[in-house]
Design a protein around this motif. Structure first.
Motif, short mmCIF file in Angstrom:
data_model
loop_
_atom_site.label_atom_id
_atom_site.label_comp_id
_atom_site.label_asym_id
_atom_site.label_seq_id
_atom_site.Cartn_x
_atom_site.Cartn_y
_atom_site.Cartn_z
N PHE A 117 1.09 -1.14 0.31
CA PHE A 117 0.05 0.30 -0.28
C PHE A 117 1.04 1.08 0.37
CE2 PHE A 117 -2.00 3.12 2.23
CZ PHE A 117 -4.43 3.03 1.49
N ILE A 131 3.69 -1.14 3.79
CA ILE A 131 2.76 -0.06 3.44
C ILE A 131 4.33 0.90 3.07
CG2 ILE A 131 2.40 2.26 4.43
CD1 ILE A 131 0.92 0.81 5.96
N LYS A 155 -6.65 1.64 5.82
CA LYS A 155 -6.23 0.42 4.93
C LYS A 155 -7.08 -0.96 5.13
CE LYS A 155 -2.10 -2.34 3.55
NZ LYS A 155 -2.22 -3.44 3.75
#
Length: 368
Positions: free
Chosen positions: A35, A78, A257
């Motif tokens: 992400f 991430i 998320k």
């Protein structure tokens, strides 16, 4: 007999290996990638931003961004991309370009506020939208005026006027696709500011920040607090305050998320074979690409539509429809739709008109 069975099984294994090799050579497995979050520390370099009680917005926003980034990087799932990690001046369009080129999932710009009355305090979050009141417009206008420090601001922003409310209306049309997601993250951040840190709630609001203009992804603008308030300025300038603000933002991103991950799937995409489209002319029919529908009447200048030229506005009832392009070639309008989507109009679709009257695309293609 046993030898025959072994040979047969060996042949099956070889065949299976060949099939798997062929599949992975001709397809790309799309799994859950990292992400991507772009963190933007407001101002920098020759642009100090707001100030108050001896505190500098550009320094505090950078320290909060670096603290948020460190927490996200430690997460492991991430990827963090910074617009700046030191005292560097960046033009606003460069910040959004970084987000676009990285194909980020999220853009977060962090700032500090200032006001004439030192009693004003509190933290707030913004998403791109029309100004609900004069105060919101004043905040956006002050932040947008940084483009006047840039050498080629007229060229880079297509004549955008930071003092013009009409210019801002054009910005909002391009971010409508991501408004719900932007609002979701903004609310999560704001809830953490108020619930965890007991900050004065200045709510989630909408305003026309130019830095969010070309970020075609969920985007949030954070005002961490007022440097002109003595206590709040001291808090934001302290390591404790910066770490607490960073943790609140980090928790919100993680919650955001987690919600998105519930809808993530794994799929296999085949590599498309390039095919040169042939003309598909439909006589007496005009195909157009509808890129937006809004109750707001927006000037059809290209700077209001991410550089798209030839946008047409048509009033239908209480709304204005915005169409891009005009052609009788269906294959050409498919290319126009593709271009519009690449510019950020994700829900763009094709419409058809015959003798000026809207008709079914399916019917005209079927010859009805």
């Amino acid at each position: 007999m046993k030898t025959t069975i072994v040979i047969r099984e060996a042949k099956k294994l070889i065949f299976l290996s060949f099939v798997l090799f062929f599949i992975f050579q001709n397809n790309t497995l799309v799994a859950q990638q990292k992400f991507k979050v772009v963190l933007d520390a407001g101002h920098g370099g020759k642009d100090p931003g707001n100030s108050g009680n001896g505190y500098s917005e550009k320094d505090i926003s950078l320290k909060i961004v670096l603290a948020v980034g460190k927490l996200l990087e430690n997460d492991g799932n991430i990827e963090v991309i910074y617009t700046r990690k030191d005292d560097t001046f960046l033009e606003l369009y460069e910040r959004s370009n970084i987000a676009q080129k990285s194909k980020a999932d999220l853009f977060l710009s962090i700032h500090c506020d200032a006001f004439g009355k030192s009693s004003v305090h509190g933290a707030g979050t913004f998403v791109l939208g029309l100004h609900e009141n004069d105060r919101n417009f004043d905040i956006a206008k002050k932040e947008n005026k940084v483009i006047l420090l840039e050498d080629d601001h007229k060229k880079n922003y297509g004549g955008f006027d930071p003092n013009s409310p009409e210019s801002v209306i054009g910005l909002t049309l391009m971010q409508e696709e991501f408004l719900d997601q932007s609002l979701m993250l903004a609310r999560l951040i704001q809830d953490n500011f108020v619930g965890d840190l007991k900050r004065n709630d200045r709510l989630v609001k909408q305003a026309g920040f130019l830095v969010l203009r070309n970020t075609f992804m969920p985007s949030v603008y954070v005002e961490a607090g007022f440097l002109t308030n003595k206590n709040e300025g001291a808090y934001l300038n302290s390591k404790k305050g910066q770490q607490e603000m960073a943790k609140a933002i980090f928790k919100a991103i993680k919650s955001y998320k987690k919600q998105l991950d519930k809808n993530v799937v794994i799929e296999i995409k085949t590599k498309p074979k390039p095919v040169k489209p042939k003309s598909r002319i439909v006589k007496e029919v005009d195909f157009k690409v509808q890129i937006s529908s809004s109750s707001k009447k927006v000037k059809t200048a290209s700077y209001n539509f991410k550089g798209l030229k030839g946008v047409e506005r048509v009033r239908v009832g209480a709304h204005h429809k915005y169409y891009y392009g005009k052609t009788s070639d269906y294959n050409k309008v498919l290319e126009l739709k593709k271009k519009a989507k690449a510019k950020g109009y994700i829900s763009a679709f094709i419409v058809a008109f015959k003798y000026g009257r809207k008709v079914s695309v399916r019917d005209v293609l079927a010859g009805k």
